[in-house]
Write a protein that holds these residues in place. Structure first.
Motif, short mmCIF file in Angstrom:
data_model
loop_
_atom_site.label_atom_id
_atom_site.label_comp_id
_atom_site.label_asym_id
_atom_site.label_seq_id
_atom_site.Cartn_x
_atom_site.Cartn_y
_atom_site.Cartn_z
N ASN A 99 49.57 110.50 34.77
CA ASN A 99 48.59 109.42 34.83
C ASN A 99 48.06 109.25 36.26
OD1 ASN A 99 51.52 107.84 34.71
ND2 ASN A 99 50.14 106.97 36.26
N ASP A 100 46.91 108.60 36.39
CA ASP A 100 46.39 108.21 37.70
C ASP A 100 47.33 107.19 38.34
OD1 ASP A 100 44.18 109.76 37.09
OD2 ASP A 100 42.84 108.06 36.73
N SER A 101 47.22 107.02 39.65
CA SER A 101 47.98 105.97 40.33
C SER A 101 47.16 105.42 41.49
CB SER A 101 49.33 106.50 40.84
OG SER A 101 49.15 107.57 41.75
N ILE A 102 47.52 104.22 41.94
CA ILE A 102 46.86 103.58 43.07
C ILE A 102 47.93 103.06 44.02
CG2 ILE A 102 45.42 101.64 43.85
CD1 ILE A 102 43.86 101.85 41.25
N SER A 103 47.71 103.25 45.31
CA SER A 103 48.69 102.79 46.29
C SER A 103 48.00 102.09 47.44
CB SER A 103 49.50 103.98 46.84
OG SER A 103 48.66 104.84 47.60
N VAL A 104 48.81 101.35 48.21
CA VAL A 104 48.36 100.77 49.47
C VAL A 104 49.13 101.47 50.59
CG1 VAL A 104 50.03 98.86 49.26
CG2 VAL A 104 48.08 98.65 50.82
N THR A 105 48.41 101.90 51.60
CA THR A 105 49.03 102.60 52.73
C THR A 105 49.50 101.57 53.75
OG1 THR A 105 47.52 104.45 52.40
CG2 THR A 105 48.68 104.35 54.50
N LEU A 106 50.73 101.71 54.20
CA LEU A 106 51.29 100.77 55.15
C LEU A 106 50.81 101.06 56.57
CD1 LEU A 106 54.93 100.40 53.78
CD2 LEU A 106 52.85 99.21 53.12
N ASP A 107 51.05 100.10 57.45
CA ASP A 107 50.66 100.23 58.85
C ASP A 107 51.55 101.27 59.53
OD1 ASP A 107 50.15 99.93 61.58
OD2 ASP A 107 49.95 97.76 61.45
N PRO A 108 50.97 102.33 60.12
CA PRO A 108 51.80 103.36 60.75
C PRO A 108 52.61 102.84 61.94
CG PRO A 108 49.47 103.69 61.25
CD PRO A 108 49.54 102.64 60.19
N ALA A 109 52.26 101.67 62.45
CA ALA A 109 53.03 101.10 63.55
C ALA A 109 54.41 100.64 63.08
CB ALA A 109 52.28 99.93 64.17
N HIS A 110 54.59 100.51 61.76
CA HIS A 110 55.84 99.98 61.23
C HIS A 110 56.65 101.01 60.45
CE1 HIS A 110 54.70 96.00 62.55
NE2 HIS A 110 53.55 96.11 61.94
N LEU A 111 56.02 101.69 59.51
CA LEU A 111 56.73 102.67 58.69
C LEU A 111 55.93 103.97 58.68
CD1 LEU A 111 57.77 100.48 55.62
CD2 LEU A 111 59.27 101.32 57.42
N CYS A 112 56.46 104.98 59.33
CA CYS A 112 55.69 106.23 59.41
C CYS A 112 56.60 107.42 59.68
CB CYS A 112 54.63 106.14 60.50
SG CYS A 112 55.32 106.17 62.17
N THR A 113 56.03 108.58 59.53
CA THR A 113 56.64 109.84 59.93
C THR A 113 55.82 110.43 61.07
OG1 THR A 113 57.50 110.32 57.72
CG2 THR A 113 57.22 112.19 59.20
N THR A 114 56.49 110.89 62.10
CA THR A 114 55.84 111.59 63.21
C THR A 114 56.31 113.03 63.20
OG1 THR A 114 55.81 109.57 64.55
CG2 THR A 114 55.46 111.64 65.71
N THR A 115 55.38 113.95 63.18
CA THR A 115 55.71 115.38 63.07
C THR A 115 55.00 116.17 64.15
OG1 THR A 115 56.05 115.22 60.68
CG2 THR A 115 55.63 117.42 61.57
N LEU B 297 39.85 104.37 48.06
CA LEU B 297 39.05 103.35 47.37
C LEU B 297 38.39 102.42 48.38
CD1 LEU B 297 41.48 102.42 44.44
CD2 LEU B 297 39.47 103.92 44.34
N VAL B 298 39.18 101.89 49.30
CA VAL B 298 38.67 101.05 50.40
C VAL B 298 39.54 101.32 51.62
CG1 VAL B 298 37.75 99.21 48.93
CG2 VAL B 298 40.12 99.09 49.70
N ASP B 299 38.99 101.11 52.81
CA ASP B 299 39.78 101.37 54.01
C ASP B 299 40.67 100.18 54.36
OD1 ASP B 299 38.27 99.45 55.39
OD2 ASP B 299 36.92 100.94 56.27
N GLU B 300 41.45 100.33 55.44
CA GLU B 300 42.45 99.33 55.80
C GLU B 300 41.85 98.01 56.27
OE1 GLU B 300 41.98 102.42 59.11
OE2 GLU B 300 42.16 102.37 56.92
N LYS B 301 40.57 97.97 56.56
CA LYS B 301 39.93 96.74 57.00
C LYS B 301 39.41 95.89 55.83
CE LYS B 301 38.41 98.83 61.36
NZ LYS B 301 37.23 99.21 62.18
N HIS B 302 39.37 96.47 54.64
CA HIS B 302 38.79 95.79 53.48
C HIS B 302 39.54 94.51 53.12
CE1 HIS B 302 36.97 95.24 49.52
NE2 HIS B 302 38.19 95.16 49.01
N TRP B 303 40.87 94.57 53.18
CA TRP B 303 41.70 93.41 52.79
C TRP B 303 42.71 93.19 53.91
CZ3 TRP B 303 43.62 92.94 47.03
CH2 TRP B 303 43.88 91.58 46.74
N ASP B 304 42.20 92.85 55.10
CA ASP B 304 43.06 92.80 56.28
C ASP B 304 43.94 91.56 56.38
OD1 ASP B 304 41.06 91.03 56.86
OD2 ASP B 304 40.36 92.04 58.68
#
Length: 315
Positions: A35-51, A190-197
């Protein structure tokens, strides 16, 4: 090419939390969802991977370190990502170092990869999603891959399904696609991080222990044994996707909260409907859910939505 040069690129990619869940594959090898899915991306300043990825003619084999510990790259998912990125690589030239890499050279050169998660790995916070998204993005920059993030998402998906959604900020939709080769199973913003800040996300990690049932085996068992999963994928999710897109577009928190809670409840119901049943929450999770539900009822309308993951299994 010289003999002792090293070229490096570093990328940082946040994790994401699904508000309409991905659970179940229709194709295991290509990681194509039911099925399709929708997610919200978290702030990279808090939870992220650095590679950081590096290439040099002195490297004898592809190697990777995760949080300082070397891990094997022999797995099919790592190999799929490496193969697909190398296939799309372009010429790279670094005039300062006097290095020029032809497209054909990438098949012979080896890479070293150092990746770090600033949150517990395999505890349910989508570490593999952030990890594979970051790996693919960093390698694409190193090898001068020309494709955009949506095209790269189809590669990241082959490492970890939800990784395709971490290549974008804001709210992201993973389109399940219909083609057998998975070419149309990609992520779109769908929308960028500023849409629902003014939307804030609180993560309550109730346990940092590795989950007992991996997502890969859990999904497989659900697809094979859960009738509820089949009903959810065909009848429930398509309607929820449309309603969720509308809620996000209109900043409707009440609708957003109700849909997210309902979908998360159903995800856990699918896990219980799986044989053998899968348990991804503990007593602390249930208590927090109860407190938030009581708080919302006392307010008369949702002030918070409780995403029934709480540090366990963020899909």
């Amino acid at each position: 090419m010289g003999e002792t040069w090293v070229l490096m690129k570093t990328a940082q990619t946040p994790t994401n939390i699904a508000v309409i869940k991905y659970w179940g594959k229709r194709d295991e090898s290509l990681i194509l969802p039911v099925n399709d899915s929708i997610s919200v991306t978290l702030d990279p300043a808090h939870l992220c991977t650095t590679t950081t990825v590096a290439v040099s003619p002195v490297f004898q084999q592809d190697r990777m370190w995760l949080n300082g510990k070397e891990i094997s790259l022999s797995g099919g998912r790592f190999q799929s990502c490496l193969r697909e990125i190398r296939r799309r690589a372009s010429e790279v030239e670094d005039k300062e170092k006097g290095v020029k890499i032809e497209k054909k050279d990438w098949e012979k050169l080896h890479v070293h990869i150092a990746s770090y998660n600033n949150f517990p790995t395999a505890a349910g916070l989508a570490s593999s999603a952030a990890g594979f998204a970051c790996l693919v993005f960093a390698l694409a920059k190193l090898m001068n891959v020309k494709e955009d993030e949506s095209q790269l998402s189809a590669i990241a998906r082959q490492g970890s399904g939800s990784a395709c959604r971490s290549l974008f900020g804001g709210f992201v939709k993973w389109i399940m696609g219909k083609e057998e080769d998975g070419s149309d199973s990609v992520a779109v913003q769908l929308v960028d991080e500023k849409h629902w800040d003014d939307l804030f996300i609180v993560i309550a990690v109730v346990s940092s222990r590795q989950k007992e049932t991996s997502s890969t085996s859990g999904m497989r068992e659900s697809v094979e044994t859960s009738l509820l999963l089949q009903h959810r994928a065909k009848e429930v999710v398509p309607k929820r996707i449309l309603k969720m897109e509308e809620a996000i577009k209109n900043h409707s928190f009440e609708s957003f909260a109700q849909l997210t809670c309902a979908d998360s409840n159903q995800f856990h119901a699918v896990c219980l409907d799986t044989c053998p049943p899968i348990f991804y929450m503990n007593d602390t999770s249930h208590r927090i859910i109860s407190y938030v539900e009581k708080w919302n009822r006392s307010e008369g309308s949702p002030r918070w939505h409780i995403h029934l993951m709480l540090g366990r299994m963020q899909f």
